[in-house]
Write a protein that holds these residues in place. Structure first.
Motif, mmCIF file in Angstrom:
data_model
loop_
_atom_site.group_PDB
_atom_site.id
_atom_site.type_symbol
_atom_site.label_atom_id
_atom_site.label_comp_id
_atom_site.label_asym_id
_atom_site.label_seq_id
_atom_site.Cartn_x
_atom_site.Cartn_y
_atom_site.Cartn_z
ATOM 1 N N ARG A 64 0.851 -1.179 0.000
ATOM 2 C CA ARG A 64 0.000 0.000 0.000
ATOM 3 C C ARG A 64 0.894 1.238 0.000
ATOM 4 O O ARG A 64 1.861 1.323 0.756
ATOM 5 C CB ARG A 64 -0.892 0.018 1.234
ATOM 6 N N GLU A 66 1.200 5.455 0.138
ATOM 7 C CA GLU A 66 0.495 6.661 0.546
ATOM 8 C C GLU A 66 1.396 7.863 0.335
ATOM 9 O O GLU A 66 2.584 7.825 0.647
ATOM 10 C CB GLU A 66 0.107 6.551 2.020
ATOM 11 N N ASP A 164 -2.963 6.394 -1.932
ATOM 12 C CA ASP A 164 -3.839 7.085 -0.995
ATOM 13 C C ASP A 164 -3.187 8.408 -0.629
ATOM 14 O O ASP A 164 -2.002 8.610 -0.847
ATOM 15 C CB ASP A 164 -4.012 6.246 0.276
#
Lengths: 446, 371, 204
Positions: A64, A66, A164
């Protein structure tokens, strides 16, 4: 998370071809010479070949990403940090993830690079960070590209992980609302012992350090704290203060490619001066050299040389006009001429400062703060003229000279000579080393 | 400020590790073979040739030529030292069969030294051609002097004609400083040539060899002979440099030629050690060569994809750790295999001979097919 | 085409390895099928030269094969290229940098063109006027006479007519680029030193 898999592959002519090469050579030489040890030595490259066949690059799905911006809204020319954090949410370690962020077209990376190679254990995070400077407008970041390798780094898998967090950097002049530490606002003259006529005094805290290198510029610190060099105003000035920002052609150069121009830094400094002084209750006016009054978005008056002129005031109109003029100046300041202006000689003739036109507009005893990089004779002459006309004058000068290039050093010497000349004539000059941010303090307001 | 973009340069830490592994392993293999001095001379020659290439890229042709001559001279000295340690002076035909290992170690040292310096200075392999030309230019004047000294007036005319032809045909390529530097070499040679010839003749091992040397000197003249030796140095250097250039042009060397040369040199040193029969050290040497190559490749892709400005410290350390572990595993496996092989009956029965040949050919074919 | 050859080579190689294993561990069984001693007596294996030739040929052709195959591997999608900073963006003093580069290249080509000297001369004169408070004519004369700095390289570079030593002129011939850059650097450093000295004196 969703990750667009952009393919797998291995490096052409990679190290494992070398292993095969070595194995064949050892086998051949060993067999030809009847040398058993060389023959057996082929086991070593053999292990490399097995390792290659056994390894597979980790899956991008376990990652993930960010992005976070130090500040999503900054004035044009002000650097901001970008941090890209990679979290490994899978159960396999990711030994080698090469991350390439794609900052907006209109933004320049001024510190670090938008790339990095990280190694993340399961459940851990790693990050890369860099700083960007952008011009006026909204700037969209693209999704980064990531390339994953196994520990042996033989093959790789490339992905465009979606991100994100922040994706837009917005650059507006009025973006920064200063933290006004409201205190007793005092007008000049309220304190006993002030010398009449000279209601304003300036001094800078930090001394110039010569030879500061581009690599030393700590933009990250600048972006975070925005506070180091200090212009200290003892008192607001009774007849008002006029900020003159110089964005003429000679100043539209940076210390290195991709760095903000001296003119951009001047606009930034002028913006800070304006905010702090008006927060302290001073009446502020503004003029911008090198900008056409017609280019400002709101109607403003012009001087004889058709440069925008905002007379000293403290109302909402003054604020609106000033913001518009600074926006126009920021746009002009970021426009780099295709050919660098000459460092010596005829620079003045190309970009006249026309102090006469400015003087015609200045109220009789107004204090003047000239923000200029002092990269040409005209700028120094303007300051001298204003000082000669009995205005209290402060020059704030961002320094983009220096570095290792001979051109930068020569420009530095020339600027130093101008600065010395002004000081010899009694003008106070704040030599703002742009390696350190400029902050403006008004003692009366704090 | 140098405006040369750092983009594409190999990542610093890993590249340094690769070079260090190569240099240490090569010197170690040289020491294990008992040829430390030869290996070190090779390293020095490689460094000098890299210096020549660097100077050539900076348009310092005279310096490039002198450094090429120095590198070549070290090479010639190395070859001479290895030969004279085994053959009496002066060597006469037929020269007996000499062991290959010392020569291979000399070459390995040269490759590693050149590769290490080329990595540090980021030399493009294409520039080696210019250094070779500079070396040849420096050699021009001594060569001409040698020919004239050997052939007298009869030779002077053709030399003058060739020189005039070169000047007319190829004016821009002629480099004044390099030619002058070469001419500068002729002066001391002309002073000491007689004395050198006397020393050489007196050092002869026996009467037959002495007579052969005297006869040879009578043909070339002392200056001709000394100039010939001096010309051999730039010639050897040019040969090495042009071979590197050729390898680069044919695509054998990639963007990080220096690191590839370091690994190749280390591998060559390991093979030399194997030929000389140094034992298990050879296996470590082969592993070191592959480790150097592994690190070099990693540094290259990292430099290309992330660049030197990017944060990559941790990723680099992790890979270095993994690469060292892999090399260690490979060494353990090879030592185990070597132990197993030693337990096999080392006999010349027809079955084992055919089995060994079949194993060799089969493995080779399998390896090639797997690529 | 390549794939078929590759498969064929692989099959032959695997068969040979299996044969070798068989010969090591069960020589009797293989010997009943194949004329092992006859093969061992064939020239390719019994004579040293034959063995070298045969094995050498196989080895070298394998090496060539690997070299050929390794070149045409598809590198696949690439990462966005590392872009060097746009060099045409104007930087402070960029025109002088251009002049320095032109002068350096001229020196490398053996030409005697110098576009920097006059600029540095006027810079030194300005600095001298500021530091010593003398007039421009005096300052100019001192620069041309080389009497403005302790640095011999800088003094000789700006002086009228070359007062350089033979050693320096030789160095300039041998290392034209480096010497030119060094002269410019040393001269700028000497001017900076003038100003620094003055600043220190005033600080005291």
């Amino acid at each position: 998370m969703t990750a667009a898999d952009a393919g797998t592959g291995s490096d052409p002519g990679g190290r494992f071809d070398a292993a095969a090469f070595a194995a064949v050579t050892l086998l051949t030489v060993g067999a030809v010479l009847g040398n058993g040890l060389l023959f057996v030595a082929a086991v070593v490259p053999g292990v490399y070949l097995v390792a290659e066949a056994a390894a597979s690059p980790p899956s991008p799905g376990a990652v993930r990403v960010e992005r976070s911006l130090g500040s999503t809204a900054v004035p044009p020319g002000r650097p901001t940090t970008v941090t890209l954090t990679v979290a490994n949410e899978g159960d396999r370690p990711i030994p080698d993830c090469r991350l390439v962020d794609r900052p907006p077209e209109g933004a320049t990376v001024v510190e670090g690079t938008a790339r990095g190679c990280v190694s993340v254990r399961p459940g851990e995070t790693a990050s890369i960070s860099y700083a960007v400077v952008a011009g006026h407008g909204d700037h969209e970041f693209d999704d980064p590209v990531a390339r994953f390798r196994s520990l042996s780094a033989a093959g790789w898998r490339t992905a465009r992980p979606s991100v994100d967090g922040d994706a837009t950097l917005s650059c507006r002049q009025a973006a920064e609302t200063p933290a006004v530490r409201s205190a007793a606002r005092r007008r000049a003259g309220a304190r006993a012992g002030d010398s009449p006529g000279r209601g304003v005094e300036f001094h800078s805290v930090r001394e110039y350090r010569r030879g500061d290198d581009v690599s030393r510029v700590d933009w990250r610190r600048y972006a975070k704290t925005g506070d180091l060099s200090t212009v200290d105003f003892r008192e607001p000035h009774a007849a008002g203060t006029v900020v003159v920002v110089d964005v003429r052609r000679p100043g539209r150069v940076g210390r290195a490619p991709g760095r903000p121009t001296a003119a951009t830094l001047s606009v930034d400094a002028a913006g800070r001066l304006f905010e702090r002084l008006s927060a302290a209750g001073d009446r502020i006016g503004l003029s911008a050299l090198g900008v056409a009054a017609a280019d400002v978005d709101v109607p403003v008056a012009g001087d004889r040389a058709d440069r925008p002129w905002v007379p000293p005031g403290d109302g909402e109109t003054t604020r609106t006009r000033t913001t518009a003029v600074l926006e126009a100046a920021a746009d002009v300041a970021a426009e780099r001429p295709s050919r660098p202006p000459p460092t010596v000689g005829d620079a003045g003739r190309r970009a006249p400062a026309r102090p006469g036109a400015l003087r015609a507009r200045l109220p009789g005893s107004a204090a003047v703060v000239v923000v200029t990089p002092l990269l040409d004779e005209e700028a120094a002459a303007l300051v001298e003229t204003l000082a000669g006309a009995d205005h209290p004058v402060l020059a704030v000068s961002p320094d983009v000279t220096g570095g290792d290039r001979p051109g930068g050093r020569v420009a530095g010497v020339e600027r130093r000579l101008r600065l010395e000349r002004l000081r010899a004539r009694g003008v106070e000059v704040v030599d703002w080393d742009v390696a350190e941010p400029l902050s403006v303090a008004v003692e009366g307001s704090a | 400020m140098s405006t040369a973009p750092a983009a594409g340069r190999p990542a610093r830490t890993t590249a340094a590790g690769s070079v260090a592994v190569g240099v240490v392993a090569t010197l170690g293999l040289g020491a294990a073979t008992g040829e430390t001095a030869v290996t070190a001379v090779g390293l020095a020659a490689g460094l000098a040739l890299a210096g020549a290439t660097r100077a050539a890229t900076d348009a310092e042709t005279a310096l490039a030529g002198m450094l090429a001559a120095l590198g070549g001279g070290l090479g010639v000295a190395g070859v001479a030292a290895v030969t004279l340690a085994r053959v009496p002076w002066p060597p006469t035909l037929p020269v007996p069969f000499l062991p290959a290992a010392p020569f291979l170690l000399l070459l390995a040292g040269g490759l590693v030294g050149f590769g290490a310096a080329a990595t540090v200075w980021h030399l493009p392999p294409a520039a080696t051609g210019r250094a070779a030309v500079a070396g040849a230019t420096v050699a021009a004047a001594p060569a001409a002097a040698g020919v004239v000294a050997a052939g007298g007036l009869a030779a002077a005319v053709p030399v003058a004609v060739v020189a005039a032809g070169l000047v007319v045909a190829d004016r821009p390529a002629l480099d004044g400083p390099a030619l002058v530097a070469g001419a500068g070499l002729v002066v001391p040679l002309a002073v000491v040539d007689g004395r050198l010839a006397t020393v050489a003749v007196e050092a002869a091992a026996d009467e037959t060899r002495r007579r052969a040397l005297v006869d040879a000197l009578a043909v070339t003249g002392p200056l001709g002979a000394v100039a010939g030796v001096v010309v051999a140095a730039p010639a050897l250097a040019a040969g090495f440099l042009l071979a590197v250039r050729l390898a680069a042009d044919t695509g054998l060397l990639g963007r990080v030629a220096g690191l590839q040369l370091v690994a190749a040199g280390t591998f060559l040193a390991a093979v030399a050690g194997g030929i000389a029969g140094t034992g298990v050290v050879v296996l470590v040497g082969v592993a070191a060569a592959l480790l150097a190559w592994d690190l070099g490749e990693f540094a290259a892709t990292l430099g290309r994809e992330v660049g030197r400005g990017g944060a990559s410290r941790r990723g680099e350390f992790v890979h270095v750790g993994g690469a060292v572990a892999l090399a260690a595993v490979a060494v353990v496996a090879a030592v185990t295999a070597a132990g197993l092989v030693r337990t096999l009956p080392a006999s010349g029965t027809p079955a084992t001979v055919v089995a060994a040949a079949a194993a060799a050919v089969g493995t080779l074919l399998l390896l090639a097919a797997l690529r | 085409m390549t794939d078929r050859r590759r498969r064929l080579g692989g099959a032959v190689g695997a068969a040979a390895v299996v044969l070798a294993a068989g010969l090591f561990f069960a020589p009797g069984a293989i010997g009943s099928v194949l004329p092992v001693s006859a093969i061992a007596r064939s020239t390719a294996l019994s004579a040293a030269a034959g063995r070298v030739l045969a094995l050498g040929c196989v080895g070298v052709s394998c090496l060539l094969w690997i070299a050929r195959v390794s070149g045409d591997e598809d590198p696949g999608p690439t990462l966005p290229p590392l872009s060097a900073p746009t060099a045409d963006e104007p930087v402070v003093g960029g025109d002088l940098d251009g002049d320095v580069e032109a002068t350096v290249e001229a020196a490398a080509a053996g030409a005697d063109r110098d576009e920097v000297r006059s600029e540095l001369r006027s810079l030194a004169v300005d600095a001298l006027v500021h530091v010593d408070g003398c007039d421009r004519t005096t300052a100019r004369r001192r620069v041309e006479a080389g009497e403005w700095t302790d640095d011999p390289v800088a003094a000789a570079y700006l002086a009228d007519g070359s007062t350089e030593s033979l050693r320096r002129r030789l160095a300039a011939r041998l290392r034209p680029r480096r010497t030119t850059r060094r002269r410019v650097d040393r001269t700028i450093a000497a001017v900076e030193a003038l100003l620094d000295e003055r600043e220190r004196e005033r600080g005291r």
